[in-house]
Design a protein around this motif. Structure first.
Motif, PDB file in Angstrom:
ATOM      1  N   UNK A  40       0.702  -1.174   0.316  1.00 29.91           N
ATOM      2  CA  UNK A  40       0.016  -0.026  -0.222  1.00 29.91           C
ATOM      3  C   UNK A  40       0.914   1.287   0.051  1.00 29.91           C
ATOM      4  N   UNK A  41       2.011   1.296   1.068  1.00 33.98           N
ATOM      5  CA  UNK A  41       2.811   2.223   0.972  1.00 33.98           C
ATOM      6  C   UNK A  41       3.470   2.598  -0.319  1.00 33.98           C
ATOM      7  N   UNK A  42       3.935   1.651  -1.269  1.00 29.40           N
ATOM      8  CA  UNK A  42       4.678   1.513  -2.492  1.00 29.40           C
ATOM      9  C   UNK A  42       3.557   2.072  -3.560  1.00 29.40           C
ATOM     10  N   UNK A  43       2.400   1.743  -3.650  1.00 29.37           N
ATOM     11  CA  UNK A  43       1.440   2.241  -4.434  1.00 29.37           C
ATOM     12  C   UNK A  43       1.083   3.703  -4.254  1.00 29.37           C
ATOM     13  N   UNK A  44       1.011   4.128  -2.960  1.00 35.25           N
ATOM     14  CA  UNK A  44       0.744   5.591  -2.647  1.00 35.25           C
ATOM     15  C   UNK A  44       1.992   6.264  -3.266  1.00 35.25           C
ATOM     16  N   UNK A  45       3.218   5.736  -3.085  1.00 37.76           N
ATOM     17  CA  UNK A  45       4.222   6.691  -3.398  1.00 37.76           C
ATOM     18  C   UNK A  45       4.175   6.760  -4.990  1.00 37.76           C
ATOM     19  N   UNK A  46       3.778   5.776  -5.691  1.00 41.21           N
ATOM     20  CA  UNK A  46       3.895   5.696  -7.303  1.00 41.21           C
ATOM     21  C   UNK A  46       2.594   6.900  -7.480  1.00 41.21           C
ATOM     22  N   UNK A  47       1.639   6.798  -6.922  1.00 44.37           N
ATOM     23  CA  UNK A  47       0.261   7.692  -7.025  1.00 44.37           C
ATOM     24  C   UNK A  47       0.893   9.066  -6.961  1.00 44.37           C
ATOM     25  N   UNK A  48       1.505   9.442  -5.823  1.00 42.27           N
ATOM     26  CA  UNK A  48       1.929  10.677  -5.558  1.00 42.27           C
ATOM     27  C   UNK A  48       3.008  11.255  -6.799  1.00 42.27           C
ATOM     28  N   UNK A  49       3.879  10.515  -6.959  1.00 41.34           N
ATOM     29  CA  UNK A  49       5.106  10.764  -8.050  1.00 41.34           C
ATOM     30  C   UNK A  49       4.489  11.053  -9.295  1.00 41.34           C
ATOM     31  N   UNK A  50       3.500  10.033  -9.764  1.00 41.38           N
ATOM     32  CA  UNK A  50       2.899  10.220 -11.276  1.00 41.38           C
ATOM     33  C   UNK A  50       1.660  11.049 -11.547  1.00 41.38           C
ATOM     34  N   UNK A  51       0.828  11.107 -10.348  1.00 42.09           N
ATOM     35  CA  UNK A  51      -0.389  11.650 -10.510  1.00 42.09           C
ATOM     36  C   UNK A  51      -1.110  11.374 -11.895  1.00 42.09           C
ATOM     37  N   UNK A  52      -1.127  10.215 -12.176  1.00 46.28           N
ATOM     38  CA  UNK A  52      -1.628   9.782 -13.362  1.00 46.28           C
ATOM     39  C   UNK A  52      -3.286   9.373 -13.180  1.00 46.28           C
ATOM     40  N   UNK A  53      -4.139   9.781 -13.942  1.00 43.11           N
ATOM     41  CA  UNK A  53      -5.208   9.548 -13.893  1.00 43.11           C
ATOM     42  C   UNK A  53      -5.909   7.914 -13.742  1.00 43.11           C
ATOM     43  N   UNK A  54      -5.268   7.119 -14.687  1.00 46.96           N
ATOM     44  CA  UNK A  54      -5.434   5.884 -14.607  1.00 46.96           C
ATOM     45  C   UNK A  54      -5.018   5.099 -13.428  1.00 46.96           C
ATOM     46  N   UNK A  55      -3.934   5.393 -13.248  1.00 45.26           N
ATOM     47  CA  UNK A  55      -3.131   4.986 -11.689  1.00 45.26           C
ATOM     48  C   UNK A  55      -4.100   5.162 -10.657  1.00 45.26           C
ATOM     49  N   UNK A  56      -4.855   6.201 -10.717  1.00 47.31           N
ATOM     50  CA  UNK A  56      -5.821   6.609  -9.518  1.00 47.31           C
ATOM     51  C   UNK A  56      -6.948   5.508  -9.664  1.00 47.31           C
ATOM     52  N   UNK A  57      -7.153   4.772 -10.637  1.00 47.43           N
ATOM     53  CA  UNK A  57      -8.227   3.718 -10.842  1.00 47.43           C
ATOM     54  C   UNK A  57      -7.691   2.480 -10.355  1.00 47.43           C
ATOM     55  N   UNK A  58      -6.454   2.155 -10.066  1.00 49.51           N
ATOM     56  CA  UNK A  58      -6.072   0.939 -10.047  1.00 49.51           C
ATOM     57  C   UNK A  58      -6.138   0.918  -8.379  1.00 49.51           C
ATOM     58  N   UNK A  59      -7.112  -0.053  -7.969  1.00 50.49           N
ATOM     59  CA  UNK A  59      -7.570  -0.227  -6.590  1.00 50.49           C
ATOM     60  C   UNK A  59      -6.959  -1.283  -5.898  1.00 50.49           C
ATOM     61  N   UNK A  60      -5.907  -1.848  -6.331  1.00 50.96           N
ATOM     62  CA  UNK A  60      -5.041  -3.031  -5.964  1.00 50.96           C
ATOM     63  C   UNK A  60      -3.941  -2.542  -5.457  1.00 50.96           C
ATOM     64  N   UNK A  61      -3.292  -3.097  -4.421  1.00 49.39           N
ATOM     65  CA  UNK A  61      -1.867  -2.740  -3.548  1.00 49.39           C
ATOM     66  C   UNK A  61      -1.109  -3.763  -4.543  1.00 49.39           C
ATOM     67  N   UNK A  62      -1.591  -4.821  -5.183  1.00 57.06           N
ATOM     68  CA  UNK A  62      -0.557  -5.580  -6.063  1.00 57.06           C
ATOM     69  C   UNK A  62      -0.230  -4.351  -7.269  1.00 57.06           C
TER      70      UNK A  62
END
Length: 191
Positions: A40-62
């Motif tokens: 979850x921490x890793x995915x939150x860091x990716x979302x913060x860094x890329x601020x991508x609309x599609x990445x925001x739809x990715x509901x998985x921690x995988x």
């Protein structure tokens, strides 16, 4: 297919998989809480860094989903994930006579539609025979490279004390069953 249609298709698929992806993340939270927290921490860091609309739809921690349709999988171990981590396998469809075989455990499991399995696919040699009918397997897993990129600490083994409601003696160790043939397991050096 043009780029805009691909993007639309990606969004539609992510939206359709949203609830299932969240559910599989929940399965991980129960089976391996530390890995869930790190992922979850890793995915939150990716979302913060890329601020991508599609990445925001990715509901998985995988960070990976593989889709396997109507085929057998030969005996294998998955080498692009960490030995301490669990993958989640889900199989669905209208099929019969399908089994998940875990050779190192001498286990052949009935693999009916709706089955969810959490396993360390790096350690356990696993295979699935050819289904009779229509079958799809979703494999949720994580790549070490994403944890390295986000500088997220790796999770360790999931241990029984994470689930115990009592203060068990920390000196107790879990030992394997002497009746189980573990000759198909990897050694620490091979991991």
């Amino acid at each position: 297919m043009n780029a805009e249609n691909m993007k639309k298709g990606t969004r539609e698929w992510l939206l359709a998989m949203k609830e299932t992806s969240a559910l599989m993340s929940g399965v991980l939270a129960v089976t391996h809480p530390e890995l869930y927290d790190r992922a979850h921490e890793s995915m939150m860091q990716l979302r913060k860094e890329f601020e991508n609309e599609d990445l925001g739809l990715w509901e998985s921690v995988f960070n990976v989903i593989a889709v396997i349709s109507n085929r057998r999988t030969d005996p294998h171990r998955d080498i692009k994930t960490d030995a301490h981590w669990y993958d989640i396998l889900v199989t669905v469809g209208r099929y019969t006579d399908t089994f998940l075989t875990l050779r190192g455990l001498n286990a052949k499991l009935v693999y009916n539609s709706g089955t969810i399995v959490a396993l360390s696919s790096r350690i356990l040699l696993h295979e699935v025979n050819m289904p009779v009918g229509e079958r799809v397997c979703y494999s949720w897993y994580m790549r070490e490279s994403i944890f390295e990129y986000t500088r997220t600490e790796y999770a360790h083994w999931s241990v029984l004390k994470n689930y115990s409601s009592t203060d068990a003696d920390d000196d107790e160790e879990l030992v394997g069953d002497p009746e189980v043939d573990d000759s198909n397991w990897l050694s620490e050096e091979q991991l």
